[in-house]
Design a protein around this motif. Structure first.
Motif, PDB file in Angstrom:
ATOM      1  N   TYR A  63      49.126  48.944  30.054  1.00 28.97           N
ATOM      2  CA  TYR A  63      49.198  47.786  29.162  1.00 28.97           C
ATOM      3  C   TYR A  63      48.007  46.857  29.355  1.00 28.97           C
ATOM      4  N   TRP A  64      47.500  46.762  30.577  1.00 28.29           N
ATOM      5  CA  TRP A  64      46.358  45.877  30.828  1.00 28.29           C
ATOM      6  C   TRP A  64      45.091  46.452  30.200  1.00 28.29           C
ATOM      7  N   THR A  65      44.977  47.770  30.134  1.00 26.67           N
ATOM      8  CA  THR A  65      43.847  48.397  29.454  1.00 26.67           C
ATOM      9  C   THR A  65      43.842  48.029  27.978  1.00 26.67           C
ATOM     10  N   TYR A  66      45.015  48.007  27.377  1.00 26.32           N
ATOM     11  CA  TYR A  66      45.128  47.592  25.978  1.00 26.32           C
ATOM     12  C   TYR A  66      44.698  46.141  25.807  1.00 26.32           C
ATOM     13  N   GLU A  67      45.069  45.282  26.754  1.00 25.55           N
ATOM     14  CA  GLU A  67      44.683  43.877  26.658  1.00 25.55           C
ATOM     15  C   GLU A  67      43.173  43.705  26.839  1.00 25.55           C
ATOM     16  N   PRO A  77      42.643  38.308  26.613  1.00 19.39           N
ATOM     17  CA  PRO A  77      43.665  39.200  27.185  1.00 19.39           C
ATOM     18  C   PRO A  77      44.868  38.410  27.692  1.00 19.39           C
ATOM     19  N   ARG A  78      46.049  38.948  27.472  1.00 20.57           N
ATOM     20  CA  ARG A  78      47.288  38.249  27.822  1.00 20.57           C
ATOM     21  C   ARG A  78      47.935  38.921  29.035  1.00 20.57           C
ATOM     22  N   LEU A  79      47.824  38.257  30.169  1.00 18.62           N
ATOM     23  CA  LEU A  79      48.428  38.798  31.379  1.00 18.62           C
ATOM     24  C   LEU A  79      49.944  38.786  31.272  1.00 18.62           C
ATOM     25  N   TRP A  80      50.485  37.715  30.694  1.00 20.44           N
ATOM     26  CA  TRP A  80      51.945  37.603  30.585  1.00 20.44           C
ATOM     27  C   TRP A  80      52.522  38.726  29.723  1.00 20.44           C
ATOM     28  N   PHE A  81      51.775  39.142  28.693  1.00 21.43           N
ATOM     29  CA  PHE A  81      52.262  40.202  27.820  1.00 21.43           C
ATOM     30  C   PHE A  81      52.295  41.537  28.559  1.00 21.43           C
ATOM     31  N   ALA A  82      51.256  41.810  29.348  1.00 24.91           N
ATOM     32  CA  ALA A  82      51.221  43.052  30.122  1.00 24.91           C
ATOM     33  C   ALA A  82      52.347  43.084  31.151  1.00 24.91           C
ATOM     34  N   LEU A  83      52.615  41.938  31.786  1.00 27.96           N
ATOM     35  CA  LEU A  83      53.709  41.878  32.757  1.00 27.96           C
ATOM     36  C   LEU A  83      55.059  42.047  32.067  1.00 27.96           C
ATOM     37  N   PHE A  84      55.204  41.427  30.898  1.00 28.56           N
ATOM     38  CA  PHE A  84      56.480  41.529  30.181  1.00 28.56           C
ATOM     39  C   PHE A  84      56.756  42.960  29.755  1.00 28.56           C
ATOM     40  N   GLN A  85      55.722  43.700  29.348  1.00 27.19           N
ATOM     41  CA  GLN A  85      55.917  45.085  28.946  1.00 27.19           C
ATOM     42  C   GLN A  85      56.434  45.936  30.105  1.00 27.19           C
ATOM     43  N   CYS A  86      56.098  45.538  31.340  1.00 27.58           N
ATOM     44  CA  CYS A  86      56.549  46.296  32.512  1.00 27.58           C
ATOM     45  C   CYS A  86      58.014  46.034  32.851  1.00 27.58           C
TER      46      CYS A  86
END
Length: 338
Positions: A63-67, A77-86
């Motif tokens: 997910y972080w690669t996508y951000e 880039p949205r760190l919170w979004f990558a964490l939420f996806q996990c």
């Protein structure tokens, strides 16, 4: 000393049936063993697949690669979004359990009110029945009053049974909600610690020189621990606005306009908590700066231990570190009082 790594035992939750998982019975052998003797490393179970650092980092990297690809298009880039996806599978389930727990709590309050009303009205109904019998009233009136007493008694038993069932449901929902909250907090902490570690490895020597080692160590060991507690209460942010009108309705039905005093106090709490949170953040930043300084000084002392020993500077550095630690303890105590 032997530093050989032994593969931990298989987690019994993997093969446990649904009842054992629901009641957390699968952990009892480990608890009993820890009660009888001191636990060793080989006594611990292997971490579940979904909580292993390697699996979590793979999921986060995807997910972080996508951000980071979004950043190439001029988007932040949205760190919170990558964490939420996990954690998107567990977090809503935790919120649902907490919402159901709050609904059951409100229902239990209503059941307590119904039981109190039964005990208050039972004596009055019995006195009315006795009065009907002494005045030689018609059999129909006596039968009707007796049936009314029987109905209220039957309803009271049903309320009591519902209370017992609600307590059991509340216990399990509370346990599972906090289990999910701690599990989510742990996963986010593991992900952020891994992200910090890999980010530090990719920094240039010049960039690392601008940061103190104490800052990095404090960030990876102390600050990320806040996730463990934050996800236990994160759902309160939407549950309070949703359930406050419901609670207000029931209070208005029972107490009338006088309930607005209590509701007003509840509405003032977020403002008070906001002010206290700002003050706590202020003291937390002070504490973090002092903690960074203490860790940096300790790292320098450890690095230059031979020189300190040669010039017998132990007590001078001891007094210096003690002074910093005393200041840190004072700031932490003041922050805890808030």
């Amino acid at each position: 000393m032997d530093f050989t790594y032994e593969t931990p035992a298989e987690n019994p939750r993997k093969k446990a049936n649904w009842l054992s998982r629901f009641t957390f019975h699968w952990i009892n052998p480990l608890l009993w063993k820890g009660f009888r003797q001191e636990l060793k490393h080989e006594d611990l179970y292997a971490a579940p697949e979904e909580s292993r650092a390697q699996e979590l980092h793979k999921k986060f990297d995807r997910y972080w690669t996508y951000e980071k690809e979004r950043a190439t298009r001029g988007l932040k880039p949205r760190l919170w979004f990558a964490l939420f996806q996990c954690i998107k599978k567990i977090l809503p389930l935790q919120g649902l359990l907490l919402a159901l727990r709050l609904c059951i709590t409100i229902g239990m309050s209503l059941l307590v009110g119904y039981l109190s009303e039964y005990f208050c009205s039972k004596k009055i109904l019995e006195e009315e029945l006795a009065e009907l019998r002494t005045t030689n009233s018609s059999q129909t009136s006596i039968s009707f009053k007796q049936q009314e007493i029987n109905d209220t008694t039957r309803n009271a038993y049903l309320y009591a049974v519902a209370m017992v069932i609600a307590v059991f449901m509340l216990t399990f929902m509370h346990a599972w909600a906090f289990y999910f909250g701690q599990n989510v907090g742990m996963q986010v902490r593991i992900i952020t610690m891994g992200a910090i570690y890999r980010k530090v490895l990719k920094l240039s020597y010049t960039t690392i020189g601008k940061l103190s080692i104490g800052y990095i160590v404090n960030l990876a060991s102390n600050d990320v621990q806040r996730f463990d507690r934050a996800f236990l209460f994160i759902h309160q942010s939407w549950m309070i606005p949703v359930f406050l009108p419901v609670v207000t309705y029931f209070l208005w039905r029972e107490l009338g306009p006088s309930c607005l005093v209590g509701i007003g106090i509840i509405l003032l709490q977020p403002l008070v908590q906001f002010v206290l949170a700002r003050l706590y953040i202020k003291w937390r930043l002070k504490s973090a700066r002092v903690t960074d300084k203490r860790v940096r000084v300790m790292n320098e002392i450890i690095s230059g231990m031979r020189l300190i020993k040669m010039y017998a500077w132990e007590w001078a550095f001891h007094a210096y570190v003690k002074k910093i630690r005393k200041k840190e303890s004072r700031i932490i105590t003041q922050g805890s009082m808030i």
